[in-house]
Design a protein around this motif. Structure first.
Motif, PDB file in Angstrom:
ATOM      1  N   PRO A  84       0.656  -1.319  -0.011  1.00 38.49           N
ATOM      2  CA  PRO A  84      -0.089   0.151  -0.061  1.00 38.49           C
ATOM      3  C   PRO A  84       0.782   1.203  -0.043  1.00 38.49           C
ATOM      4  CG  PRO A  84      -0.462  -1.517   1.872  1.00 38.49           C
ATOM      5  CD  PRO A  84       0.558  -2.156   1.043  1.00 38.49           C
ATOM      6  N   LYS A  85       0.477   2.276  -0.631  1.00 42.33           N
ATOM      7  CA  LYS A  85       1.079   3.566  -0.688  1.00 42.33           C
ATOM      8  C   LYS A  85       1.361   4.191   0.683  1.00 42.33           C
ATOM      9  CE  LYS A  85       0.161   4.734  -5.343  1.00 42.33           C
ATOM     10  NZ  LYS A  85       0.035   5.835  -6.378  1.00 42.33           N
ATOM     11  N   GLY A  86       2.268   4.672   0.995  1.00 39.82           N
ATOM     12  CA  GLY A  86       2.545   5.315   2.205  1.00 39.82           C
ATOM     13  C   GLY A  86       3.886   5.206   2.885  1.00 39.82           C
ATOM     14  N   LYS A  87       3.915   5.458   4.006  1.00 49.44           N
ATOM     15  CA  LYS A  87       5.417   5.300   4.623  1.00 49.44           C
ATOM     16  C   LYS A  87       5.950   3.703   4.905  1.00 49.44           C
ATOM     17  CE  LYS A  87       5.418   9.444   7.650  1.00 49.44           C
ATOM     18  NZ  LYS A  87       5.353   9.952   8.854  1.00 49.44           N
ATOM     19  N   ALA A  88       4.928   2.915   4.977  1.00 51.80           N
ATOM     20  CA  ALA A  88       5.252   1.622   5.198  1.00 51.80           C
ATOM     21  C   ALA A  88       5.734   1.007   3.886  1.00 51.80           C
ATOM     22  CB  ALA A  88       3.881   0.823   5.381  1.00 51.80           C
ATOM     23  N   ARG A  89       5.471   1.323   2.737  1.00 50.72           N
ATOM     24  CA  ARG A  89       6.077   1.035   1.248  1.00 50.72           C
ATOM     25  C   ARG A  89       7.626   1.366   1.339  1.00 50.72           C
ATOM     26  NH1 ARG A  89       3.742   2.660  -4.387  1.00 50.72           N
ATOM     27  NH2 ARG A  89       2.346   1.037  -3.958  1.00 50.72           N
ATOM     28  N   TYR A  90       8.029   2.599   1.709  1.00 53.39           N
ATOM     29  CA  TYR A  90       9.569   3.188   1.534  1.00 53.39           C
ATOM     30  C   TYR A  90      10.206   2.983   2.868  1.00 53.39           C
ATOM     31  CZ  TYR A  90       6.924   4.663  -2.531  1.00 53.39           C
ATOM     32  OH  TYR A  90       6.411   4.833  -3.693  1.00 53.39           O
ATOM     33  N   SER A  91       9.650   2.570   4.218  1.00 58.55           N
ATOM     34  CA  SER A  91      10.226   2.924   5.328  1.00 58.55           C
ATOM     35  C   SER A  91      11.557   2.271   5.414  1.00 58.55           C
ATOM     36  CB  SER A  91       9.505   2.489   6.568  1.00 58.55           C
ATOM     37  OG  SER A  91       9.209   1.154   6.512  1.00 58.55           O
ATOM     38  N   CYS A  92      11.650   0.880   5.021  1.00 62.64           N
ATOM     39  CA  CYS A  92      13.070   0.161   4.939  1.00 62.64           C
ATOM     40  C   CYS A  92      13.966   0.613   3.955  1.00 62.64           C
ATOM     41  CB  CYS A  92      12.864  -1.285   4.871  1.00 62.64           C
ATOM     42  SG  CYS A  92      11.822  -1.959   3.230  1.00 62.64           S
ATOM     43  N   LEU A  93      13.528   1.005   2.810  1.00 61.63           N
ATOM     44  CA  LEU A  93      14.254   1.871   1.840  1.00 61.63           C
ATOM     45  C   LEU A  93      14.894   3.179   2.358  1.00 61.63           C
ATOM     46  CD1 LEU A  93      12.578   1.075  -1.418  1.00 61.63           C
ATOM     47  CD2 LEU A  93      14.480  -0.107  -0.602  1.00 61.63           C
ATOM     48  N   TRP A  94      14.285   4.039   3.016  1.00 64.92           N
ATOM     49  CA  TRP A  94      14.553   5.055   3.811  1.00 64.92           C
ATOM     50  C   TRP A  94      15.778   5.005   4.787  1.00 64.92           C
ATOM     51  CZ3 TRP A  94       8.938   7.288   4.347  1.00 64.92           C
ATOM     52  CH2 TRP A  94       8.471   7.791   3.237  1.00 64.92           C
ATOM     53  N   GLN A  95      15.453   3.752   5.604  1.00 63.55           N
ATOM     54  CA  GLN A  95      16.424   3.291   6.513  1.00 63.55           C
ATOM     55  C   GLN A  95      17.850   3.033   5.921  1.00 63.55           C
ATOM     56  OE1 GLN A  95      15.949   3.959   9.471  1.00 63.55           O
ATOM     57  NE2 GLN A  95      16.944   3.016  10.690  1.00 63.55           N
ATOM     58  N   VAL A  96      17.849   2.312   4.738  1.00 60.42           N
ATOM     59  CA  VAL A  96      18.975   1.991   4.104  1.00 60.42           C
ATOM     60  C   VAL A  96      19.572   3.141   3.569  1.00 60.42           C
ATOM     61  CG1 VAL A  96      19.879   0.731   2.129  1.00 60.42           C
ATOM     62  CG2 VAL A  96      18.239  -0.368   3.401  1.00 60.42           C
ATOM     63  N   GLU A  97      18.755   4.189   3.000  1.00 62.19           N
ATOM     64  CA  GLU A  97      19.330   5.336   2.749  1.00 62.19           C
ATOM     65  C   GLU A  97      20.040   6.159   3.762  1.00 62.19           C
ATOM     66  OE1 GLU A  97      17.780   8.726  -0.287  1.00 62.19           O
ATOM     67  OE2 GLU A  97      16.477   8.074   1.346  1.00 62.19           O
ATOM     68  N   ARG A  98      19.377   5.857   4.954  1.00 64.43           N
ATOM     69  CA  ARG A  98      19.962   6.697   6.125  1.00 64.43           C
ATOM     70  C   ARG A  98      21.293   6.168   6.436  1.00 64.43           C
ATOM     71  NH1 ARG A  98      18.205   7.179  12.155  1.00 64.43           N
ATOM     72  NH2 ARG A  98      18.850   9.350  12.346  1.00 64.43           N
ATOM     73  N   PHE A  99      21.412   4.912   6.375  1.00 61.67           N
ATOM     74  CA  PHE A  99      22.663   4.215   6.575  1.00 61.67           C
ATOM     75  C   PHE A  99      23.751   4.768   5.891  1.00 61.67           C
ATOM     76  CE2 PHE A  99      25.814   1.242   5.151  1.00 61.67           C
ATOM     77  CZ  PHE A  99      26.511   0.845   6.321  1.00 61.67           C
ATOM     78  N   TYR A 100      23.427   5.022   4.580  1.00 63.65           N
ATOM     79  CA  TYR A 100      24.668   5.550   3.910  1.00 63.65           C
ATOM     80  C   TYR A 100      25.069   6.981   4.110  1.00 63.65           C
ATOM     81  CZ  TYR A 100      24.854   1.412   0.857  1.00 63.65           C
ATOM     82  OH  TYR A 100      24.961   0.017   0.504  1.00 63.65           O
ATOM     83  N   GLU A 101      23.939   7.688   4.541  1.00 64.25           N
ATOM     84  CA  GLU A 101      24.046   8.947   4.927  1.00 64.25           C
ATOM     85  C   GLU A 101      25.089   9.173   6.222  1.00 64.25           C
ATOM     86  OE1 GLU A 101      19.983  11.028   5.584  1.00 64.25           O
ATOM     87  OE2 GLU A 101      19.703  10.855   3.395  1.00 64.25           O
ATOM     88  N   ILE A 102      24.536   8.294   7.211  1.00 62.86           N
ATOM     89  CA  ILE A 102      25.279   8.149   8.425  1.00 62.86           C
ATOM     90  C   ILE A 102      26.800   7.799   8.223  1.00 62.86           C
ATOM     91  CG2 ILE A 102      25.199   7.126  10.729  1.00 62.86           C
ATOM     92  CD1 ILE A 102      22.401   7.527  10.829  1.00 62.86           C
ATOM     93  N   SER A 103      26.836   6.652   7.411  1.00 63.08           N
ATOM     94  CA  SER A 103      28.242   5.862   7.287  1.00 63.08           C
ATOM     95  C   SER A 103      29.225   6.704   6.587  1.00 63.08           C
ATOM     96  CB  SER A 103      27.995   4.490   6.666  1.00 63.08           C
ATOM     97  OG  SER A 103      27.692   4.500   5.578  1.00 63.08           O
ATOM     98  N   GLY A 104      28.665   7.566   5.388  1.00 66.32           N
ATOM     99  CA  GLY A 104      29.515   8.099   4.504  1.00 66.32           C
ATOM    100  C   GLY A 104      29.875   6.949   3.555  1.00 66.32           C
ATOM    101  N   GLU A 105      29.532   5.810   3.638  1.00 68.82           N
ATOM    102  CA  GLU A 105      29.918   5.081   2.301  1.00 68.82           C
ATOM    103  C   GLU A 105      29.478   5.496   1.199  1.00 68.82           C
ATOM    104  OE1 GLU A 105      29.956   1.083   3.023  1.00 68.82           O
ATOM    105  OE2 GLU A 105      30.231   1.067   5.239  1.00 68.82           O
ATOM    106  N   GLU A 106      29.928   5.101   0.116  1.00 69.22           N
ATOM    107  CA  GLU A 106      29.435   5.426  -1.217  1.00 69.22           C
ATOM    108  C   GLU A 106      28.198   4.484  -1.525  1.00 69.22           C
ATOM    109  OE1 GLU A 106      30.999   5.382  -5.991  1.00 69.22           O
ATOM    110  OE2 GLU A 106      32.430   5.404  -4.239  1.00 69.22           O
ATOM    111  N   ILE A 107      27.393   5.168  -2.090  1.00 72.74           N
ATOM    112  CA  ILE A 107      26.126   4.527  -2.390  1.00 72.74           C
ATOM    113  C   ILE A 107      26.260   3.706  -3.829  1.00 72.74           C
ATOM    114  CG2 ILE A 107      23.784   4.593  -2.975  1.00 72.74           C
ATOM    115  CD1 ILE A 107      23.583   7.116  -1.248  1.00 72.74           C
ATOM    116  N   PRO A 108      26.144   2.595  -3.734  1.00 77.18           N
ATOM    117  CA  PRO A 108      26.092   1.693  -5.038  1.00 77.18           C
ATOM    118  C   PRO A 108      25.392   2.102  -6.279  1.00 77.18           C
ATOM    119  CG  PRO A 108      26.049   0.045  -3.097  1.00 77.18           C
ATOM    120  CD  PRO A 108      25.610   1.672  -2.646  1.00 77.18           C
ATOM    121  N   LYS A 109      25.903   2.171  -7.352  1.00 74.24           N
ATOM    122  CA  LYS A 109      24.975   2.575  -8.346  1.00 74.24           C
ATOM    123  C   LYS A 109      23.474   2.074  -8.441  1.00 74.24           C
ATOM    124  CE  LYS A 109      26.506   3.771 -13.119  1.00 74.24           C
ATOM    125  NZ  LYS A 109      27.060   3.466 -14.010  1.00 74.24           N
ATOM    126  N   GLY A 110      23.315   0.897  -8.355  1.00 80.76           N
ATOM    127  CA  GLY A 110      21.982   0.195  -8.497  1.00 80.76           C
ATOM    128  C   GLY A 110      21.067   0.759  -7.386  1.00 80.76           C
TER     129      GLY A 110
END
Length: 141
Positions: A84-110
């Motif tokens: 379903p549309k909403g936060k539940a759809r993207y929350s785990c992807l946002w968390q992965v994105e946040r990991f890369y923001e915090i860690s400073g590691e380069e985000i893989p191309k894919g």
């Protein structure tokens, strides 16, 4: 009158069979689909707990970091469009994105393609509290 009784009996048998089939399917879904998910999750947590107990935190971090790109990409391709549309759809992807923001590691191309295609991550309650604290510190100075 016999024909009516016959059709009523047939309808009751049909509906009863349909209900029985739905109940059995639900049970099979839990056994076949959900049990392996919980089993693998439990196994993952236990493996991490063992490694952390042994003082191998960097080993756990490397393993988790290596798994993130493929897991996030697979989730996005296989499941995110059916949720379903909403936060539940993207929350785990946002968390992965946040990991890369915090860690400073380069985000893989894919993964960069995935992050570009999802809505912007809303601020977490912790981030909002930090901003309020910083704003109040600035006001005091």
């Amino acid at each position: 009158m016999k024909k009516v009784k016959y059709w009523v009996l047939a309808a009751v048998v049909f509906i009863g069979g349909w209900i029985c089939g739905a109940v059995c399917s639900s049970h099979q879904f839990k056994s076949i689909s959900l049990a392996p998910f919980y089993s693998s999750s439990l196994n993952e947590v236990a493996t991490d707990a063992i490694a952390l107990h042994k003082g191998e935190s960097m080993k756990v971090l490397k393993r988790k970091t290596a798994a993130l790109p493929s897991l996030a990409r697979t989730y996005y391709e296989a499941f995110s469009s059916s949720m379903p549309k909403g936060k539940a759809r993207y929350s785990c992807l946002w968390q992965v994105e946040r990991f890369y923001e915090i860690s400073g590691e380069e985000i893989p191309k894919g993964l960069m393609e995935v992050f570009d295609s999802i809505p912007e991550r809303p601020e977490s309650s912790c981030e909002k509290q930090q901003q309020k604290a910083e704003t109040s510190k600035k006001r005091k100075l």
